[in-house]
Design an enzyme around this catalytic site. Structure first.
Site, mmCIF file in Angstrom:
data_model
loop_
_atom_site.group_PDB
_atom_site.id
_atom_site.type_symbol
_atom_site.label_atom_id
_atom_site.label_comp_id
_atom_site.label_asym_id
_atom_site.label_seq_id
_atom_site.Cartn_x
_atom_site.Cartn_y
_atom_site.Cartn_z
ATOM 1 N N GLN A 87 -27.706 18.103 -3.958
ATOM 2 C CA GLN A 87 -27.911 18.577 -2.588
ATOM 3 C C GLN A 87 -27.547 17.509 -1.564
ATOM 4 O O GLN A 87 -26.632 17.677 -0.782
ATOM 5 C CB GLN A 87 -29.365 19.016 -2.407
ATOM 6 C CG GLN A 87 -29.613 19.789 -1.139
ATOM 7 C CD GLN A 87 -30.862 20.663 -1.237
ATOM 8 O OE1 GLN A 87 -31.449 20.835 -2.302
ATOM 9 N NE2 GLN A 87 -31.269 21.222 -0.122
ATOM 10 N N ASP A 88 -28.278 16.393 -1.572
ATOM 11 C CA ASP A 88 -27.920 15.260 -0.720
ATOM 12 C C ASP A 88 -28.414 13.984 -1.386
ATOM 13 O O ASP A 88 -29.134 14.036 -2.383
ATOM 14 C CB ASP A 88 -28.443 15.424 0.717
ATOM 15 C CG ASP A 88 -29.954 15.415 0.844
ATOM 16 O OD1 ASP A 88 -30.658 15.541 -0.187
ATOM 17 O OD2 ASP A 88 -30.453 15.275 1.975
#
Length: 232
Positions: free
Chosen positions: A65-66
């Protein structure tokens, strides 16, 4: 072509995005963020995943995701942490499934460059994050870059996409399943690993798919230690 940001064939693939007004806005936003806040990874490692795994060498994508948002963790590769950093819970669970699936011995570090060197693109959908603020750079423009990368790989074909959790699986519409292979399950996070990640055998299934594509399988075993010369 826009300025070479990566230094391999990804520059050509991503050039339309890098030349766009949206990316110019992102670039200016990041200049401000890096000047005034703690942002991870450092600016020299933002594109590490692309630098280590060129477009034409990419066989597998593991989508995160990050980046990790605490000091000393993020290194530009999804799920990977710098040597000497305690293993995050999700990575511990990845190692557990790796052992149960293909018998790979867990190691004491979480530096996954050996996978990247073999064609595993360890890609986060968003490539930067502010300190202690998960998803803090979501919606700022990184998705244009990473969605373009996913679509380009899908079009090229013969790529295994490993998608853990709902966020990663939201990218399925970008992938042509007639030319590629998708492996999906719940996320390896402690909150969801028991709901389908454990026992999903993603690593052996990935290698079976690669063999079916006529590609060399991945050697998932990591080295016991990481030398300074191994660092990206």
């Amino acid at each position: 072509m826009a300025k070479e940001l990566i230094g391999n064939d990804w520059d050509k693939v991503l050039d339309p995005v890098f030349a766009s007004d949206k990316y110019h806005e992102l670039h200016n936003f990041l200049k401000e963020e890096y000047s005034n806040k703690r942002i991870f990874p450092d600016m020299y490692h933002i594109f590490t995943a692309f630098k280590l795994t060129p477009f034409n060498k990419t066989k597998v994508v593991i989508l995160g995701q990050d980046p990790y948002h605490n000091p000393g963790q993020a290194n530009g590769m999804s799920f990977s942490v710098m040597p000497g950093t305690p293993l995050p819970p999700s990575l511990r669970n990845i190692y557990k499934e790796l052992y149960d699936d293909v018998g790979v011995r867990p190691v004491n570090h979480g530096y996954l460059k050996k996978w990247a060197d073999q064609g595993v693109l360890l890609l986060n959908a968003v490539l930067t994050v502010p300190y202690a603020h998960a998803n803090g750079h979501q919606g700022k423009g990184w998705e244009d870059v990473t969605d373009t990368a996913i679509k380009a790989l899908s079009e090229r074909g013969k790529v295994v996409f490993i998608l853990w959790g709902r966020f990663a699986q939201n990218k399925i519409p970008l992938i042509d399943q007639s030319k590629n292979f998708i492996i999906k399950s719940s996320h390896p996070s402690p909150f969801s690993a028991d709901r389908g990640f454990f026992g999903s055998r993603p690593f052996s299934r990935c290698n079976t798919a690669l063999l079916n594509f006529g590609e060399t399988p991945i050697d998932w075993q990591l080295s016991e230690t990481v030398n300074k010369s191994d660092l990206a």
